[in-house]
Design a protein around this motif. Structure first.
Motif, PDB file in Angstrom:
ATOM      1  N   UNK A  36     -12.185  19.830 -14.843  1.00  0.00           N
ATOM      2  CA  UNK A  36     -11.658  20.626 -13.950  1.00  0.00           C
ATOM      3  C   UNK A  36      -9.589  20.100 -13.022  1.00  0.00           C
ATOM      4  N   UNK A  37      -8.997  20.962 -11.883  1.00  0.00           N
ATOM      5  CA  UNK A  37      -7.932  20.464 -12.351  1.00  0.00           C
ATOM      6  C   UNK A  37      -8.370  19.105 -10.878  1.00  0.00           C
ATOM      7  N   UNK A  38      -9.077  19.079  -9.812  1.00  0.00           N
ATOM      8  CA  UNK A  38      -9.091  17.964  -8.975  1.00  0.00           C
ATOM      9  C   UNK A  38      -9.698  16.591  -9.728  1.00  0.00           C
ATOM     10  N   UNK A  39      -9.982  16.901 -11.397  1.00  0.00           N
ATOM     11  CA  UNK A  39     -10.598  15.910 -12.133  1.00  0.00           C
ATOM     12  C   UNK A  39      -8.650  15.009 -12.413  1.00  0.00           C
ATOM     13  N   UNK A  40      -8.154  16.097 -12.587  1.00  0.00           N
ATOM     14  CA  UNK A  40      -6.472  15.387 -13.177  1.00  0.00           C
ATOM     15  C   UNK A  40      -6.512  15.098 -12.170  1.00  0.00           C
ATOM     16  N   UNK A  41      -6.035  15.925 -11.338  1.00  0.00           N
ATOM     17  CA  UNK A  41      -5.363  15.440  -9.731  1.00  0.00           C
ATOM     18  C   UNK A  41      -5.667  13.549  -9.442  1.00  0.00           C
ATOM     19  N   UNK A  42      -7.033  14.156  -9.950  1.00  0.00           N
ATOM     20  CA  UNK A  42      -7.079  12.550  -9.425  1.00  0.00           C
ATOM     21  C   UNK A  42      -6.937  11.352 -10.704  1.00  0.00           C
TER      22      UNK A  42
END
Length: 81
Positions: A36-42
């Motif tokens: 998910x985009x949130x995982x890439x941001x993390x």
């Protein structure tokens, strides 16, 4: 409006730009294996467990769509720093 280095962009403007890029891409080639985009941001922010970040990094480096998203998020984070 130009895109010169001296131009400042606030968080809301960056969110709108990011949303526009994601919409234009359609995320149509995204697979179930893509994080998910949130995982890439993390990953960009170096948050979370190291083994999780390494697994996401392995995927990002082998998936053109995720790599592009990673590069965009990293640029946004760098610009905000």
């Amino acid at each position: 409006m130009g895109h010169g280095r001296s131009e400042l962009i606030d968080d809301e403007r960056l969110r709108k730009i990011y949303a526009g890029v994601m919409t234009s891409r359609g995320r149509g080639s995204r697979t179930a294996a893509c994080p998910e985009p949130e995982a890439i941001l993390a990953l960009v922010r170096r948050e979370g467990a190291e083994d999780t970040r390494l697994a996401i990094l392995d995927h990002v480096m082998s998936c053109a769509d995720c790599r592009s998203e990673f590069d965009l998020l990293r640029s946004i984070e760098t610009a905000g720093a």
